[in-house]
Scaffold this active site. Structure first.
Site, short mmCIF file in Angstrom:
data_model
loop_
_atom_site.label_atom_id
_atom_site.label_comp_id
_atom_site.label_asym_id
_atom_site.label_seq_id
_atom_site.Cartn_x
_atom_site.Cartn_y
_atom_site.Cartn_z
CE1 TYR A 169 28.23 -3.14 -39.37
CE2 TYR A 169 29.30 -1.38 -40.53
CZ TYR A 169 28.03 -1.66 -39.82
OH TYR A 169 27.15 -0.95 -39.93
CE1 TYR A 182 19.10 -6.13 -37.29
CE2 TYR A 182 18.30 -6.48 -39.49
CZ TYR A 182 19.37 -6.23 -38.68
OH TYR A 182 20.63 -5.75 -38.94
CB VAL A 240 25.06 0.55 -43.83
CG1 VAL A 240 25.94 -0.53 -43.71
CG2 VAL A 240 23.60 0.08 -43.76
CB SER A 295 24.44 -1.35 -37.40
OG SER A 295 23.91 -2.36 -38.14
CE LYS A 333 22.64 -4.78 -36.45
NZ LYS A 333 23.48 -4.95 -37.61
N1 GLU Z 1 19.59 -2.74 -42.24
C1 GLU Z 1 21.32 -3.22 -42.53
C2 GLU Z 1 20.99 -4.65 -42.66
O1 GLU Z 1 20.48 -5.28 -41.81
C3 GLU Z 1 21.74 -2.70 -41.30
C4 GLU Z 1 23.25 -2.80 -41.39
C5 GLU Z 1 24.24 -1.86 -40.71
O2 GLU Z 1 23.89 -0.80 -40.56
O3 GLU Z 1 25.12 -2.41 -40.56
O4 GLU Z 1 21.54 -5.31 -43.53
#
Ligand code: GLU
Length: 306
Positions: free
Chosen positions: A242, A190, A260, A63, A66
């Site tokens: 989060y 994505y 994650v 993430s 992002k």
């Molecule tokens: N590939 C993970 C998902 O889309 C990324 C989640 C993350 O790092 O927050 O579930």
């Protein structure tokens, strides 16, 4: 500031915390990582890099990508981007679907999965579905100054194979007309961005524009505008961890984004960027030791924004 000593001290102090928590296991490709791994790197605005531990081992940035896609999408759409994605903390898990129905398919912020899927959809609208993953990869390579940065195909395949939750989010948003492109194309891009592999050193270097008003301090290139950087840092501070974003702001006091894969990128405006990696995660999906290492960093340097 004796950056090297600070990093080495943190590495020593953090030893008892390594392996506490749980490595991400929602895809097999991530579950094999050594839970004891720990790396940390600081990149200063003078372009110096200091590192400790496994700072040269590549890991899945997940993430944290992002932040890059938000930067690219803001460059295309400016504030118009926020017609389709909000800017409030969600207080829910990163992959939650519950708020989406109440809020007519508009995700709370660009850093939860649904929000990031909308951001990637925007990039596809501007660049086409065939070029988007490569554009994101090149963006990360240019910023890190490293051609070694790559998309791990195994992880990307695994994300696609086990991506039913993300698929649900994308189709649900499509039903509200929030996604403009084919959900499968958006998901493909994505999953690729989530599968970017970088080291702590490369990641810290890549984030430098966020500490320097949008200008890459090494190349002098304007990567993002000053107002966009303000927006991105504000979102990292309020939504980057989060449903433990408040806790991170409380203890660390810096804009940060976790993934994650166990990585965290933190920004100290005007001074430096910090990347830390340790794969075992706390209950919200943030690196347990990485979060504590950044807490120690802000205490030792007094670089807490507050
Ligand atoms: N590939 C993970 C998902 O889309 C990324 C989640 C993350 O790092 O927050 O579930």
């Amino acid at each position: 500031m004796n950056w090297q000593k600070i990093l080495d001290d943190i590495k020593e102090q953090i030893q008892p915390e390594l392996g506490v928590g749980k490595v991400a296991d929602y895809i097999p490709a991530l579950s094999k990582v050594d839970p004891q791994a720990f790396g940390m790197a600081v990149n200063t605005m003078a372009g110096e890099c200091f590192k400790t531990g496994d700072a040269d081992l590549p890991f899945s940035i997940q993430s944290i990508s992002k932040v890059f896609t938000l930067t690219i999408a803001l460059g295309f759409e400016n504030e118009g981007l926020f017609d389709r994605v909000g800017r409030e903390p969600s207080g829910s898990a990163f992959n939650s679907i519950v708020q989406l129905e109440h809020e007519q398919g508009i995700p709370r912020n660009p850093f939860i999965n649904a929000g990031a899927i909308v951001v990637t959809d925007t990039i596809i609208t501007h660049c086409g579905e065939k070029s988007t993953a490569n554009l994101i990869l090149e963006f990360a390579r240019n910023l890190s100054g490293s051609s070694r940065v790559h998309i791990d195909d195994d992880v990307a395949r695994s994300e696609a194979l086990w991506g039913n939750r993300n698929r649900s989010l994308a189709y649900f948003m499509k039903s509200f007309g929030v996604l403009k492109n084919d959900p499968e194309d958006v998901l493909q891009a994505y999953f690729c961005q989530c599968s970017l592999e970088m080291t702590c050193e490369e990641l810290a270097r890549s984030g430098s524009y966020l500490a320097n008003d949008g200008v890459d301090p090494v190349s002098g290139k304007q990567v993002a505008t000053h107002p966009h950087v303000n927006r991105i840092n504000a979102l990292m501070m309020t939504c980057g961890h989060y449903d433990m974003s408040g806790d991170f702001a409380f203890h660390v006091g810096l804009p940060g984004k976790s993934g994650v894969g166990g990585g965290i990128l933190a920004i100290v405006p005007g001074i430096c960027t910090v990347a830390v990696w340790s794969p075992a995660l706390n209950r919200a999906g943030n690196s347990h030791a990485g979060t504590l290492a950044l807490k120690l960093f802000s205490e030792k340097t007094n670089l807490n924004l507050f």
